[in-house]
Structures are given as structure tokens and as C-alpha cells.
Write a protein that holds these residues in place. Structure first.
Motif, PDB file in Angstrom:
ATOM      1  N   TRP A   1      -2.951  26.816   4.068  1.00 52.96           N
ATOM      2  CA  TRP A   1      -2.066  27.613   3.217  1.00 52.96           C
ATOM      3  C   TRP A   1      -1.952  29.054   3.697  1.00 52.96           C
ATOM      4  O   TRP A   1      -2.919  29.645   4.162  1.00 52.96           O
TER       5      TRP A   1
ATOM      6  N   GLN B   1       9.977  30.631   7.253  1.00 53.24           N
ATOM      7  CA  GLN B   1      10.519  29.507   8.026  1.00 53.24           C
ATOM      8  C   GLN B   1       9.692  29.249   9.287  1.00 53.24           C
ATOM      9  O   GLN B   1       9.407  28.103   9.629  1.00 53.24           O
TER      10      GLN B   1
ATOM     11  N   LYS C   1       6.473  27.535   8.479  1.00 57.68           N
ATOM     12  CA  LYS C   1       6.692  26.105   8.241  1.00 57.68           C
ATOM     13  C   LYS C   1       6.909  25.358   9.556  1.00 57.68           C
ATOM     14  O   LYS C   1       6.395  24.261   9.748  1.00 57.68           O
TER      15      LYS C   1
ATOM     16  N   TYR D   1       2.334  25.285   8.874  1.00 60.47           N
ATOM     17  CA  TYR D   1       1.550  25.838   7.768  1.00 60.47           C
ATOM     18  C   TYR D   1       2.207  25.505   6.430  1.00 60.47           C
ATOM     19  O   TYR D   1       3.411  25.299   6.349  1.00 60.47           O
ATOM     20  N   LYS D   2       1.408  25.495   5.372  1.00 58.09           N
ATOM     21  CA  LYS D   2       1.932  25.376   4.018  1.00 58.09           C
ATOM     22  C   LYS D   2       2.119  26.800   3.491  1.00 58.09           C
ATOM     23  O   LYS D   2       1.245  27.648   3.684  1.00 58.09           O
ATOM     24  N   VAL D   3       3.252  27.050   2.835  1.00 56.78           N
ATOM     25  CA  VAL D   3       3.616  28.422   2.484  1.00 56.78           C
ATOM     26  C   VAL D   3       3.817  28.594   0.985  1.00 56.78           C
ATOM     27  O   VAL D   3       4.551  27.845   0.350  1.00 56.78           O
TER      28      VAL D   3
ATOM     29  N   THR E   1      13.987  29.095   2.775  1.00 55.20           N
ATOM     30  CA  THR E   1      12.703  29.321   3.451  1.00 55.20           C
ATOM     31  C   THR E   1      11.838  28.071   3.501  1.00 55.20           C
ATOM     32  O   THR E   1      10.892  28.015   4.256  1.00 55.20           O
ATOM     33  N   ALA E   2      12.144  27.093   2.660  1.00 59.58           N
ATOM     34  CA  ALA E   2      11.357  25.858   2.558  1.00 59.58           C
ATOM     35  C   ALA E   2       9.912  26.132   2.147  1.00 59.58           C
ATOM     36  O   ALA E   2       8.999  25.406   2.533  1.00 59.58           O
ATOM     37  N   CYS E   3       9.708  27.177   1.341  1.00 58.18           N
ATOM     38  CA  CYS E   3       8.363  27.437   0.823  1.00 58.18           C
ATOM     39  C   CYS E   3       7.888  26.220   0.038  1.00 58.18           C
ATOM     40  O   CYS E   3       8.663  25.587  -0.674  1.00 58.18           O
ATOM     41  N   ASP E   4       6.616  25.910   0.161  1.00 53.52           N
ATOM     42  CA  ASP E   4       6.037  24.807  -0.603  1.00 53.52           C
ATOM     43  C   ASP E   4       5.890  25.197  -2.067  1.00 53.52           C
ATOM     44  O   ASP E   4       6.013  24.354  -2.954  1.00 53.52           O
TER      45      ASP E   4
END
Length: 200
Positions: A9, A25, A28, A32-34, A49-52
Motif C-alpha cells: 500500500w 497512475q 498502479k 502498488y495498491k494506492v 487515477t484508478a486508486c484502490d
């Protein structure tokens, strides 16, 4: 430095703006997990951003700036990471987030402070890092492109991601060059949700 491994994370403050949209981005893309933070009104960046996980803060009354005290960011980070914290924090905010950033880190995590949006990170004694054997750095780009080979390697990677469509360039607004003052005022007001362009 190898302190963060794919699958671990990372917390990135200010993913509502252009620089940290890219940082999220890229994190990812590296595996990594964001967890990202952004103010109300910029929640739509989550898809870009594709944040988790996205932590949305209130804004400071009368401003568009994030009120980092409006949400228990450290508590949310610990909840998402099952009490461990994140292995890295990417922080371009500065004074308003330094304590949150350090408190959100896992054992042997790294605090990467690169900006001063809310003011410079105040000096503090290194003994503060001992609680979890933390690392801290204040990088500048020139040290990561110090040779032609490094520059080309990094440029090829970034432009390769853009060409493949994996890295999105979020363009928020375009200004005519004669409206440069208005563009700067737009940025300073914290309104941007991506990159600003000037038309020549």
C-alpha cells in the motif's frame, strides 16, 4: 530504493491535481495498491487515477483547498491496511499533511515529501522516525535524470505508458497564452482537476 514492493500500500495526497494524478497512475502501473486523498468536488479523479481507495476531505471554508483535519485520514489508512499502515507516502502538500503522512506509515515505511502546497514541512528531529524505523526523502528530479541514459530510460517509460494508453494525461482546461494570468489564478485557487495547457 526498494523500500516498497508491488502489492504493498501507498498513500498519495492530492490526487485531485495533475501531478499526483500521474503519481497514482504510475504507482498502479508499477503494481502498488494506492490510497488517494482529494477534496470534495474532485471525487471524479478516482476513475482517472484508478486508486484502490479514495479518502475525500472537506474543503477549508471559503477556499477550494483540502481540510485534512475534516477526516481521520490515519484511521482510514489503518482500517484499509488492517492496522499496518502504508509502506510509502507521496506528499506534495507539505505542512498540513506531514503528521498524517508519518503516522500513516507502516514499519520501515518511507515518507516522500516533494511539495509545499500548504507550506514547507517544518524541521523536526530525526528521533521522531525511530518509532517505526521510518525513512524520509526530499527528492528532486535532476538527481533521477543525472545522465543521458537515466533521462532516456525514464522518458521512454513515461512516453511508452502514454502511447499505450496506460497513463492518462488529464487535461482540465486550456487557456490562450494572453490569458496566462487567468490560468495561474485558476491554479492558485485550487480549481484544477488535471493539467492546464496554454495555447500559443
Amino acid at each position: 530504493a526498494g523500500l516498497v514492493k508491488p502489492g504493498e500500500w501507498m498513500l498519495i495526497h492530492g490526487v485531485g491535481g495533475g501531478t499526483c494524478q500521474w503519481a497514482a497512475q504510475m504507482a498502479k502501473l508499477k503494481g502498488y495498491k494506492v490510497i488517494g486523498t482529494c477534496p470534495k468536488g474532485k471525487e471524479g479523479v478516482d476513475g482517472a487515477t484508478a486508486c484502490d481507495e479514495l479518502i475525500v476531505t472537506d474543503t477549508i471554508a471559503g477556499t477550494p483547498y483540502e481540510d485534512y483535519s475534516s477526516v481521520d485520514i490515519v484511521g482510514k489508512v489503518m482500517e484499509v491496511t488492517n492496522g499496518e499502515g502504508v509502506k510509502a507516502v507521496i506528499d506534495g502538500i507539505g505542512a498540513s499533511t506531514v503528521d498524517i503522512s508519518l503516522d500513516s506509515l507502516a514499519r520501515r515505511g518511507i515518507f516522500v515529501t516533494f511539495g509545499n502546497a500548504s507550506g514547507a514541512v517544518p524541521a523536526f528531529p530525526p528521533i521522531r522516525l525511530i518509532k517505526k524505523s521510518l525513512f524520509m526523502t526530499r527528492p528532486k528530479m535532476l538527481d533521477y535524470v543525472s545522465t543521458r541514459e537515466e533521462l532516456m530510460m525514464r522518458a521512454d517509460e513515461v512516453f511508452g505508458w502514454i502511447a499505450s494508453g496506460d497513463l492518462k494525461v488529464g487535461i482540465d482546461k486550456t487557456f490562450d497564452l494572453e490569458d496566462a494570468v487567468a490560468g495561474h489564478q485558476y491554479l492558485e485557487a485550487g480549481k484544477s482537476k488535471g493539467k492546464l495547457l496554454y495555447k500559443i
